[in-house]
Design an enzyme around this catalytic site. Structure first.
Site, PDB file in Angstrom:
ATOM      1  N   HIS A 344      75.995 -20.328 -55.175  1.00 46.56           N
ATOM      2  CA  HIS A 344      74.919 -19.850 -55.658  1.00 46.56           C
ATOM      3  C   HIS A 344      73.599 -20.408 -54.705  1.00 46.56           C
ATOM      4  O   HIS A 344      72.402 -19.939 -55.077  1.00 46.56           O
ATOM      5  CB  HIS A 344      74.668 -20.013 -56.950  1.00 46.56           C
ATOM      6  CG  HIS A 344      75.453 -19.283 -57.945  1.00 46.56           C
ATOM      7  ND1 HIS A 344      74.997 -17.919 -58.295  1.00 46.56           N
ATOM      8  CD2 HIS A 344      76.734 -19.465 -58.607  1.00 46.56           C
ATOM      9  CE1 HIS A 344      76.167 -17.617 -59.096  1.00 46.56           C
ATOM     10  NE2 HIS A 344      76.986 -18.464 -59.541  1.00 46.56           N
ATOM     11  N   LYS A 535      59.548 -15.730 -61.827  1.00 45.25           N
ATOM     12  CA  LYS A 535      60.757 -16.274 -61.516  1.00 45.25           C
ATOM     13  C   LYS A 535      60.338 -17.965 -61.579  1.00 45.25           C
ATOM     14  O   LYS A 535      59.157 -18.328 -61.531  1.00 45.25           O
ATOM     15  CB  LYS A 535      61.310 -15.926 -59.981  1.00 45.25           C
ATOM     16  CG  LYS A 535      60.230 -15.918 -59.012  1.00 45.25           C
ATOM     17  CD  LYS A 535      60.728 -15.339 -57.751  1.00 45.25           C
ATOM     18  CE  LYS A 535      60.865 -13.856 -57.643  1.00 45.25           C
ATOM     19  NZ  LYS A 535      62.101 -13.456 -57.607  1.00 45.25           N
ATOM     20  N   ARG A 536      61.339 -18.608 -61.442  1.00 43.61           N
ATOM     21  CA  ARG A 536      61.118 -20.078 -61.448  1.00 43.61           C
ATOM     22  C   ARG A 536      60.239 -20.335 -60.321  1.00 43.61           C
ATOM     23  O   ARG A 536      60.091 -19.771 -59.232  1.00 43.61           O
ATOM     24  CB  ARG A 536      62.447 -21.078 -60.890  1.00 43.61           C
ATOM     25  CG  ARG A 536      63.182 -21.054 -62.397  1.00 43.61           C
ATOM     26  CD  ARG A 536      62.573 -21.598 -63.586  1.00 43.61           C
ATOM     27  NE  ARG A 536      62.448 -23.072 -63.286  1.00 43.61           N
ATOM     28  CZ  ARG A 536      63.399 -24.052 -63.995  1.00 43.61           C
ATOM     29  NH1 ARG A 536      64.524 -23.626 -64.492  1.00 43.61           N
ATOM     30  NH2 ARG A 536      63.057 -25.243 -63.873  1.00 43.61           N
ATOM     31  N   LYS A 541      60.112 -19.528 -53.189  1.00 48.95           N
ATOM     32  CA  LYS A 541      59.941 -18.381 -53.755  1.00 48.95           C
ATOM     33  C   LYS A 541      58.480 -17.786 -53.102  1.00 48.95           C
ATOM     34  O   LYS A 541      58.270 -16.660 -53.598  1.00 48.95           O
ATOM     35  CB  LYS A 541      60.263 -18.343 -55.071  1.00 48.95           C
ATOM     36  CG  LYS A 541      61.818 -18.573 -55.330  1.00 48.95           C
ATOM     37  CD  LYS A 541      61.739 -18.581 -57.017  1.00 48.95           C
ATOM     38  CE  LYS A 541      63.204 -19.211 -57.387  1.00 48.95           C
ATOM     39  NZ  LYS A 541      64.212 -18.072 -57.383  1.00 48.95           N
ATOM     40  N   THR A 643      68.295 -11.771 -59.087  1.00 47.55           N
ATOM     41  CA  THR A 643      68.617 -10.667 -59.918  1.00 47.55           C
ATOM     42  C   THR A 643      67.482 -10.060 -60.816  1.00 47.55           C
ATOM     43  O   THR A 643      67.591  -9.024 -61.246  1.00 47.55           O
ATOM     44  CB  THR A 643      69.721 -11.245 -61.236  1.00 47.55           C
ATOM     45  OG1 THR A 643      69.137 -12.138 -61.646  1.00 47.55           O
ATOM     46  CG2 THR A 643      70.850 -11.368 -60.679  1.00 47.55           C
ATOM     47  N   LYS A 647      66.598  -5.760 -61.748  1.00 39.05           N
ATOM     48  CA  LYS A 647      65.725  -5.412 -63.114  1.00 39.05           C
ATOM     49  C   LYS A 647      64.797  -4.554 -62.917  1.00 39.05           C
ATOM     50  O   LYS A 647      64.578  -3.545 -63.549  1.00 39.05           O
ATOM     51  CB  LYS A 647      65.540  -6.833 -63.950  1.00 39.05           C
ATOM     52  CG  LYS A 647      66.988  -7.601 -64.436  1.00 39.05           C
ATOM     53  CD  LYS A 647      66.552  -8.782 -64.898  1.00 39.05           C
ATOM     54  CE  LYS A 647      67.918  -9.858 -65.141  1.00 39.05           C
ATOM     55  NZ  LYS A 647      67.670 -11.156 -65.381  1.00 39.05           N
TER      56      LYS A 647
END
Length: 809
Positions: A344, A535-536, A541, A643, A647
């Protein structure tokens, strides 16, 4: 003209239809009243909303349990292969925050899909007493609070003390003529709690089994005397701490002994449970008890969800060799055929590397087994590549150095029959970079399984208005076959559909605006673009790139207030791991920028910045249906899949993103012209690494970037603490692994294209419809069907199990 139904009314209709499907409505009412009666204590006659919630949950659970039992009987009689892997009343239910970021949420989608596809599957995990922390923002800083999610109990779970199992730690290893024995261990008991996982309209109810740690009754008490009794009882906590709290790190390895205990605890309990069911005389087996393990891989598939359950490999070997007396080579063949590994992450700091010294103390027998596995593996490599010592070093499970370490990812690759990444680009990186040597050795082992999400939760449940609009156009078959959304493509220019989709989005935005005003006391412009980045919090990111865009927009408004601007409400949300300094600084920066922007009268309602506190599934279900723009802006080659991106796409937001993770396949499905793609590609990032990335070149060349960075650095957004963001600026200028400045110019240009399209609502909505129509690939039903076919060797079943009120045949 009839007044349109609210989301709440639509949900009620769905709920009433669902409850009506459970049986006679009068019976349901009777069951509800009975549960409400038992919920109330003798001296309290007034029911609270929580009483109503528990009564309703227990009523639904009663109906699920009948189907649940029927499903187990049905599966066991058919002998399938076991797959392994894991409005007011609604608000009362606690989130079960038992995972970090996307990994645990993905597992939840997979469980939903496995039940819906009729696969006989168990999900296993730990029943953490305290899940992911609750995040509070105090003076702009993240403060963590314990998530006491079980405070009022959990109506969905059922304790199964009859299946409690021992798990061993510490001790010593003894080699005897009869075999190897692991002696003088400390024992902790694993108590299972089962939660039903219902499939969609097929009467199948699978099981999620979570383990809770309990001290044995004689724990330390054999040492006790009058003085030591209290201490002995208090020491029980040491054993029970194993399932006390979730480690809150996402994409970061924390090598603590308690964490290793947790990882072995879940593996040891789960394997005993699987073997108990395998040995039982069910599955149509004629033997009263199975003793031969030859058929084990034909009946059982174990999917390792990242390296956290990697100890399943040496533990299964220990059970087969030491306990069941299977020959080593046969045991190894069984283990490899049974286990498969999903990778992952490619971030080096996320890969688990445990100190050998910790294993030696905690799991001495497993260390022996890992050494033996590694020796045979290296002998094999040496035979194929004689004299290539460097290759042996690179491929070893044991990493030499000041502190010898066990590389759990290497153990996973060696000990399984299939290794997969979770998006096509990620699976290529896995083959060409992370596990390059292993891929050269066994190329047939490597696969791709692009992640997916369940459309039941991430459309039907969270966005009933949009689900209804789609049903009116193409029927409801898409809920179990998301590829049917393609039927919307020819309707992308249909005036009525454009109007209906835009109307649903606006209703969701109005509803979320009201929520934000209530929670944050900020007046939101509901006609502004809802620009969402949730998101985290992690440097890769690149929430910082979003911050630079916001600051630049602010500066442009201040410089020329008369110029027309597309109004935006920028929402950033997510949790930072408690020990991750830079992530916490990013949260402080977002809140500080918001403090300045939101209170500047020149800006007005053209730009607002909201930090969404305590981002979690129940908040995601509110914000995702309301979003116009989805930010998926990680540095190319760092996000395995994502993911959240799926969504947002399914719920009618347009994506601004890099060619990273599943964004690549989203652009392929919908057409790159229907997303806002910008920035460096993977090969560009690699080329920049080769050449050397110099952030100051961009800082010197781009005046708007320089102005934004200088403002952050000088204390413009933190006047009371001018040096507050020195660390952030220093990182960006001097040691930014994720190349924020390199993508700034392309990001700003791409955001200008976003503004331009948003000015044309009809064209914007056409792209929205095309995105929804092309999101069918990203169903977890498709993902699980591929796992079942390519890795587990089972077929999904559309056979309907009869409900419990009908005879079985």
């Amino acid at each position: 003209m009839a007044k349109p139904l609210t989301d709440s009314e639509k949900r009620k209709q769905i709920s009433v239809r669902g409850i009506a499907g459970l049986g006679d409505v009068a019976e349901v009412r009777k069951s509800f009243n009975r549960h409400l009666h038992f919920t109330l204590v003798k001296d309290r006659n007034v029911a609270t909303p929580r009483d109503y919630f528990f009564a309703l949950a227990h009523t639904v659970r009663d109906h699920l349990v009948g189907r649940w039992i029927r499903t187990q009987q049905h599966y066991y009689e058919r002998d399938p292969k076991l797959g392994l892997d894991l409005e007011e009343l609604e608000e009362i239910e606690e989130d079960a925050g038992l995972g970090n970021g996307g990994l645990g949420r993905l597992a939840a989608c997979f469980l939903d899909s496995m039940a819906t596809l009729g696969l006989a599957a168990y999900g296993y995990g730990i029943r953490y007493e305290f899940g992911i922390f609750n995040q509070k923002i105090v003076n702009g800083w993240q403060v963590e609070e314990a998530d006491d999610w079980l405070r009022y109990g959990n109506p969905w779970e059922k304790a199964r003390p009859e299946y409690m199992l021992p798990v061993h730690f510490y001790g010593r290893v003894e080699h005897t003529p009869e075999g190897v024995r692991w002696l003088d261990t400390q024992v902790v008991l694993a108590m299972p709690y089962d939660t039903p996982v219902p499939g969609y309209k097929n009467n199948t109810v699978n099981t999620m089994r979570l383990w809770s740690a309990k001290a044995p009754n004689d724990f330390k008490l054999h040492d006790f005397n009058v003085g030591g009794y209290i201490e002995a009882v208090l020491d029980r906590n040491l054993a029970e701490n194993i399932s006390r709290v979730l480690y809150p790190n996402d994409n970061f390895f924390e090598g603590k002994e308690l964490r290793l205990k947790q990882e072995y605890f879940v593996v040891a309990a789960t394997l005993q449970d699987i073997i108990r069911r395998f040995k039982s005389s069910k599955f149509g087996c004629r033997d009263p008890v199975r003793t031969c393990f030859e058929t084990f891989p034909d009946k059982v598939a174990i999917q390792l969800n990242d390296t956290h359950p990697a100890l399943a490999i040496p533990e299964l070997m220990r059970i087969l060799v030491d306990v069941e007396k299977v020959d080593w080579d046969k045991a190894w063949e069984i283990t490899k055929k049974t286990c498969a590994y999903t990778n992952h992450t490619v971030l080096p700091e996320a890969l688990e590397r445990w100190p050998v010294s910790m294993f030696e103390k905690l799991l001495p027998r497993h260390l022996d087994i890992i050494y033996a596995i590694n020796q045979r593996h290296l002998d094999h490599v040496a035979a194929l590549f004689p004299g290539d010592v460097d290759r042996l070093r690179r491929m070893s499970v044991i990493e030499e150095g000041d502190c010898k370490r066990i590389n759990m990812a290497h153990l996973c690759v060696i000990g399984t029959h299939a290794v997969n990444g979770v998006a096509r680009i990620h699976s290529e990186i896995v083959k060409q970079s992370v596990f390059k040597d292993f891929y050269e050795l066994e190329p047939e082992k490597f696969q791709n399984k692009t992640n997916g999400i369940t459309p039941r939760r991430w459309l039907l449940l969270c966005n009933p208005g949009l689900a209804d609009t789609i049903v009116e156009k193409i029927g409801e078959g898409f809920l179990t076959d998301l590829s049917q959304l393609k039927k919307l493509l020819p309707l992308a220019s249909d005036e009525a559909l454009i109007r209906d989709v835009a109307k649903v989005k606006q209703e969701n935005k109005l509803k979320f605006s009201a929520f934000l005003e209530k929670e944050y006391k900020v007046k939101i412009n509901p006609s502004s673009m809802f620009d969402v980045h949730v998101k985290r919090i992690h440097e890769y990111k690149r929430q910082l790139l979003n911050c630079l865009h916001v600051v630049t927009l602010y500066n442009r408004i201040k410089k020329d207030p008369a110029r027309p601007f597309v109004p935006r409400t920028v929402m950033i949300g997510g949790k930072a791991a408690p020990g991750y300094h830079m992530a916490k600084m990013i949260i402080k920066l977002v809140t500080s920028i918001g403090d300045v922007v939101n209170h500047d009268p020149v800006v007005g309602d053209r730009l607002k910045v909201i930090f969404l506190e305590n981002y979690r599934v129940s908040l995601a279900e509110k914000v995702i249906p309301a979003a116009d723009l989805s930010q998926q802006i990680s540095t190319a080659g760092t996000e395995a899949s994502g993911t959240g991106n799926m969504k947002f796409m399914l719920n009618g937001a347009l994506t601004i993103g890099t060619m990273d993770g599943a964004n690549v396949e989203m652009a392929e499905e919908a057409g790159a012209e229907n997303l806002f793609i910008f920035g460096l590609r993977v090969e560009d990032v690699e080329a920049l690494d080769q050449k050397g990335y110099h952030a100051r070149e961009y800082y010197d060349r781009l005046p708007e970037l320089r102005q934004a960075v200088d403002q952050i650095s000088s204390g413009f957004f933190s006047p009371k603490e001018p040096d507050c963001f020195k660390d952030v600026v220093n990182m960006l200028l001097n040691h930014d692994r994720f190349k924020v400045f390199a993508d700034y110019e392309a990001y700003m240009a791409c955001q200008a294209q976003v503004d331009q399209l948003y000015r044309n609502p009809k064209e914007w909505t056409k792209k929205v419809i095309k995105n929804i129509a092309c999101s069918g690939k990203f169903s977890s039903d498709r993902t699980i069907t591929e796992y079942a076919r390519d890795i587990w060797g089972v077929e999904p079943s559309d056979l309907q199990i009869p409900p419990p009120n009908l005879p079985k045949d």
